[in-house]
Design a protein around this motif. Structure first.
Motif, short mmCIF file in Angstrom:
data_model
loop_
_atom_site.label_atom_id
_atom_site.label_comp_id
_atom_site.label_asym_id
_atom_site.label_seq_id
_atom_site.Cartn_x
_atom_site.Cartn_y
_atom_site.Cartn_z
N HIS A 171 -8.71 -5.47 -1.50
CA HIS A 171 -9.43 -4.43 -0.75
C HIS A 171 -8.67 -3.97 0.49
O HIS A 171 -8.84 -2.83 0.91
N VAL A 172 -7.88 -4.86 1.07
CA VAL A 172 -7.14 -4.53 2.29
C VAL A 172 -5.72 -5.09 2.13
O VAL A 172 -5.55 -6.29 1.88
N PRO A 173 -4.70 -4.24 2.32
CA PRO A 173 -3.31 -4.70 2.07
C PRO A 173 -2.72 -5.51 3.22
O PRO A 173 -1.68 -5.14 3.79
N PHE A 174 -3.32 -6.62 3.56
CA PHE A 174 -2.76 -7.45 4.64
C PHE A 174 -1.65 -8.32 4.11
O PHE A 174 -1.53 -8.57 2.91
N ARG A 175 -0.82 -8.78 5.04
CA ARG A 175 0.27 -9.69 4.69
C ARG A 175 0.17 -10.93 5.57
O ARG A 175 0.23 -10.83 6.79
N ILE A 176 0.02 -12.05 4.93
CA ILE A 176 -0.10 -13.32 5.67
C ILE A 176 1.18 -13.59 6.47
O ILE A 176 1.12 -14.14 7.56
N ALA A 177 2.32 -13.18 5.95
CA ALA A 177 3.58 -13.38 6.68
C ALA A 177 3.55 -12.71 8.04
O ALA A 177 4.04 -13.25 9.04
#
Length: 181
Positions: A171-177
């Protein structure tokens, strides 16, 4: 009810270990009241929402990780000084609950993210999964291993949070890095 099956002493050990291992995570309860409305505010701009989520993950990890590591390193002196040496028997349980709590600082924001987007069923289903999984895995493990079984089961069930992240990421293009930097 649990004390009738295990005995009050063993239930006390479980409760104590769970409580002590949860202290670092409890510091985040105040933040939860801030980031849920913030996520809701940015729900129509997925890029900004992703950045906001990444910063919340960074903040929650920055707050809880040092506290959790300090608690892990000093669990014996804290136990002796604050609670008394009789609670040292519960420290093996503490270690497993501590490991399980490694997921919680990042899972709570993921739940809030999904709630803010109107996907309330997903966090509800995960809450039911965590409850049922803990019972379904915990009961046989407790029968076979004693009270350590419930702590190990709790830790195993927390791995389902990896699926929670996967769903949130759809749903949301977040990046853990980015959150780690």
């Amino acid at each position: 009810q649990g004390s009738a099956l295990l005995g009050a002493c063993l239930v006390g050990y479980i409760s104590w270990a769970l409580m002590l291992s949860s202290y670092p995570v409890m510091t985040l309860m105040v933040l939860k009241r801030i980031y849920l409305p913030t996520f809701a505010h940015f729900q129509n701009d997925r890029g900004v929402l992703a950045t906001c989520f990444e910063r919340v993950i960074w903040l929650t990890t920055s707050v809880t990780a040092p506290l959790a590591v300090a608690l892990l390193l000093f669990v014996y002196p804290i136990t002796d000084l604050v609670f008394g040496a009789k609670w040292e028997s519960a420290i093996p349980l503490f270690y497993w609950f501590w490991a399980a709590n490694a997921f919680v600082p990042t899972a709570n924001p993921a739940v809030s993210l999904l709630n803010s987007l109107g996907h309330v069923r997903v966090p509800t289903m995960f809450a039911l999964l965590w409850m049922a999984g803990t019972w379904m895995i915990g009961w046989p493990m407790t029968v076979s291993m004693g009270i350590l079984g419930i702590a190990i089961a709790n830790c195993v069930v927390q791995f389902t949070n990896l699926f929670l992240f996967r769903i949130a990421r759809k749903h949301v293009p977040f990046r853990i890095a980015n959150a780690a930097l």
